[in-house]
Design an enzyme around this catalytic site. Sequence first.
Site, PDB file in Angstrom:
ATOM      1  CG  ASP A  88       1.631  -1.350   1.944  1.00  0.00           C
ATOM      2  OD1 ASP A  88       2.291  -0.973   2.265  1.00  0.00           O
ATOM      3  OD2 ASP A  88       2.504  -1.772   0.320  1.00  0.00           O
ATOM      4  CG  ASP A 501     -26.702 -46.245  17.339  1.00  0.00           C
ATOM      5  OD1 ASP A 501     -27.732 -47.063  16.644  1.00  0.00           O
ATOM      6  OD2 ASP A 501     -26.137 -44.813  17.451  1.00  0.00           O
TER       7      ASP A 501
HETATM    8  O1  LIG Z   1       4.167  11.086  -2.090  1.00  0.00           O
HETATM    9  C1  LIG Z   1       4.435  10.433  -0.746  1.00  0.00           C
HETATM   10  N1  LIG Z   1       4.233   9.352  -1.262  1.00  0.00           N
HETATM   11  C2  LIG Z   1       3.849   8.776  -0.033  1.00  0.00           C
HETATM   12  C3  LIG Z   1       3.682   9.265   1.178  1.00  0.00           C
HETATM   13  C4  LIG Z   1       3.409   8.344   2.043  1.00  0.00           C
HETATM   14  O2  LIG Z   1       4.360   7.377   2.504  1.00  0.00           O
HETATM   15  C5  LIG Z   1       3.660   5.951   3.632  1.00  0.00           C
HETATM   16  C6  LIG Z   1       3.657   4.798   2.692  1.00  0.00           C
HETATM   17  O3  LIG Z   1       4.215   4.277   3.448  1.00  0.00           O
HETATM   18  P1  LIG Z   1       2.604   2.516   4.092  1.00  0.00           P
HETATM   19  O4  LIG Z   1       1.669   2.443   3.052  1.00  0.00           O
HETATM   20  O5  LIG Z   1       3.231   1.970   4.697  1.00  0.00           O
HETATM   21  O6  LIG Z   1       1.710   3.036   5.207  1.00  0.00           O
HETATM   22  P2  LIG Z   1       2.319   3.585   6.619  1.00  0.00           P
HETATM   23  O7  LIG Z   1       2.713   4.957   6.139  1.00  0.00           O
HETATM   24  O8  LIG Z   1       3.641   2.703   7.570  1.00  0.00           O
HETATM   25  O9  LIG Z   1       1.015   3.713   7.755  1.00  0.00           O
HETATM   26  P3  LIG Z   1      -0.060   2.005   7.637  1.00  0.00           P
HETATM   27  O10 LIG Z   1      -0.244   2.034   9.146  1.00  0.00           O
HETATM   28  O11 LIG Z   1      -1.020   1.795   7.018  1.00  0.00           O
HETATM   29  O12 LIG Z   1       1.045   1.238   7.262  1.00  0.00           O
HETATM   30  C7  LIG Z   1       1.637   6.650   3.415  1.00  0.00           C
HETATM   31  O13 LIG Z   1       2.183   7.310   4.989  1.00  0.00           O
HETATM   32  C8  LIG Z   1       2.058   7.687   2.823  1.00  0.00           C
HETATM   33  O14 LIG Z   1       0.800   8.560   3.021  1.00  0.00           O
HETATM   34  C9  LIG Z   1       3.364  10.655   1.390  1.00  0.00           C
HETATM   35  O15 LIG Z   1       3.040  10.430   2.552  1.00  0.00           O
HETATM   36  N2  LIG Z   1       3.404  11.333   0.194  1.00  0.00           N
END
Ligand SMILES: O=c1[nH]cc([C@@H]2O[C@H](COP(=O)(O)OP(=O)(O)OP(=O)(O)O)[C@@H](O)[C@H]2O)c(=O)[nH]1
Length: 546
Positions: A88, A501
């Site tokens: 995340d 028992d």
């Molecule tokens: O510079 C960048 N910063 C962030 C990103 C992308 O942002 C998302 C962050 O969201 P999250 O961690 O919640 O992930 P999700 O895309 O929702 O996928 P999950 O299924 O894992 O929850 C992430 O995709 C980063 O790659 C970017 O691309 N550039």
Amino acid sequence: MVLCPVIGKLQHKRVVLASASPRRQEILSNAGLRFEVVPSRFKEKLHKASFATPYAYAVETAKQKALEVAGRMHQKDLRAPDVVIGADTIVAVGAMILEKPVDKQDAYRMLSRLNGKEHSVFTGVAIVHCCSKDISGPGRTLRLTLSSWAPRAHPTDGRLDTEVSEFYEETTVKFSELSEELLWEYINSGEPMDKAGGYGIQALGGMLVEYVHGDFLNVVGFPLNHFCKELARLYYPPRPEDLRRVRHDSIPAVDTFENLSDSEAGGSDPGQSAKGGRGGEQADGDRSQAPRALDAALNGADSRPPFPTGLLELMDGFKASKVLFTACKLRLFDVLKDQGPLQAADVARKLSTCAGRTEQLLGVCAALGLLEKTRRGYGNTEVATLHLVSDGEHSLQGLAEYNDAHVWGVFTRLGLAVREGADQTRGVLGAMEEERLSQNRELTLQFMRAKHSLSKLTAHHVATAFDLSRFASACDLGGCTGILARELAQEYPRLQVTVFDLPEVTELSGGFQRGGRQTERIRFVPVRTQRVGHYLQAKQSVLRRN
Ligand SMILES: O=c1[nH]cc([C@@H]2O[C@H](COP(=O)(O)OP(=O)(O)OP(=O)(O)O)[C@@H](O)[C@H]2O)c(=O)[nH]1
């Protein structure tokens, strides 16, 4: 660090990336990892204010994402993957956490906040190792965590067992001073919408950035370098000579517990050594030091022998049992159920125990997965609430109490029993037990509570293991409180069940009955013996009389 062998450690494993992020998929496949993608359905809705730091929030979210996928796959396939990776990414400006913008206005608010300033990008990562509880072998069946990975049992499904290793990485990013026009142009490109903080540093968003301190890939969504270090930490266990050099304050909690004198006890927090820093540490509340190898098979390619995890767990298992028994005896889980979460000092006050020792006991219980430690203090885990609170429907408190008070002592004489021949087992275990039982009503009750709590868990499985519907009568030899009899009667409507028992047991068994229609078909017959042959004779005479 040699990266390939680290990634290679996962080569023969079923690895799942619990993420829909195309960036994470790309980063990991570029690194040579082979994995399936199963996006997590975990809603990113944890209460941000309840986390001490932004990274603790990111780590917890990553963990929940991965655990959701592990649980779902386990239920669906009846086989969990070997490893599930969750991540995340969040942006933090001061204490404020920014995730993905919900619309253009939201993206504008985020980018305006970042404009001309430095901010932190945190990616929390969780590596969840799954194992089936029914896999045999000491390392698999006995889960005693004496070091970094807190076990997460799932009592509801009874089978999936997971061990979570978690970490985070921080990167500092500075935005240039950007005009309104540029911000809106960028927002209208559509790029911000699925990106934490509303920008993608790897694409157009790179133009907004003046400098980056730290891991670039961490900003993009996955801290590959830290991930590889974490794999190395997990899969290349420390050699014995390294372990010997480990400083006193970094030895895992259970190991230090017995060595402390009373004077040391007050100031020692087994959790503290794991806190702070970024190198392989875990988020708030978890302790992390030298890890054990999770899976001996993973060490196969090494020239060193596999790390004897299961064996070491057996060596130390008695300590963990004693910790559990002591906590039960002190009614720790009852207190936390009614009044928790509580800080260690408050627990000590309520139990009238030594503050330092109590804190240590709480720390070890947390390491064993019996308690959870949060900023608000210690609380029961799900498994403790279910099985260790004394008045719970599925409580095993009686069993813990009996094992502590009697079985523990009996087992200290196991060597004698074995040395002196087969009959000694009965001499040591049987006769002593029999004599005690007949002498002391409270002891008998304690014994019955222990058996009762265990049978409550097993009776249904035993009753339904075979189809007994063609039988009209059944007897349970040494049936104690009649839990199995009740289950049999419930399962087979025409079955008459006789429980044999000792007289002092059958006399007290009434106190354990709940009533109900099926009790009419259950009969308790006292027999003054524990020998199976005598039971059988008694059974014959009962049958003859009928
Ligand atoms: O510079 C960048 N910063 C962030 C990103 C992308 O942002 C998302 C962050 O969201 P999250 O961690 O919640 O992930 P999700 O895309 O929702 O996928 P999950 O299924 O894992 O929850 C992430 O995709 C980063 O790659 C970017 O691309 N550039």
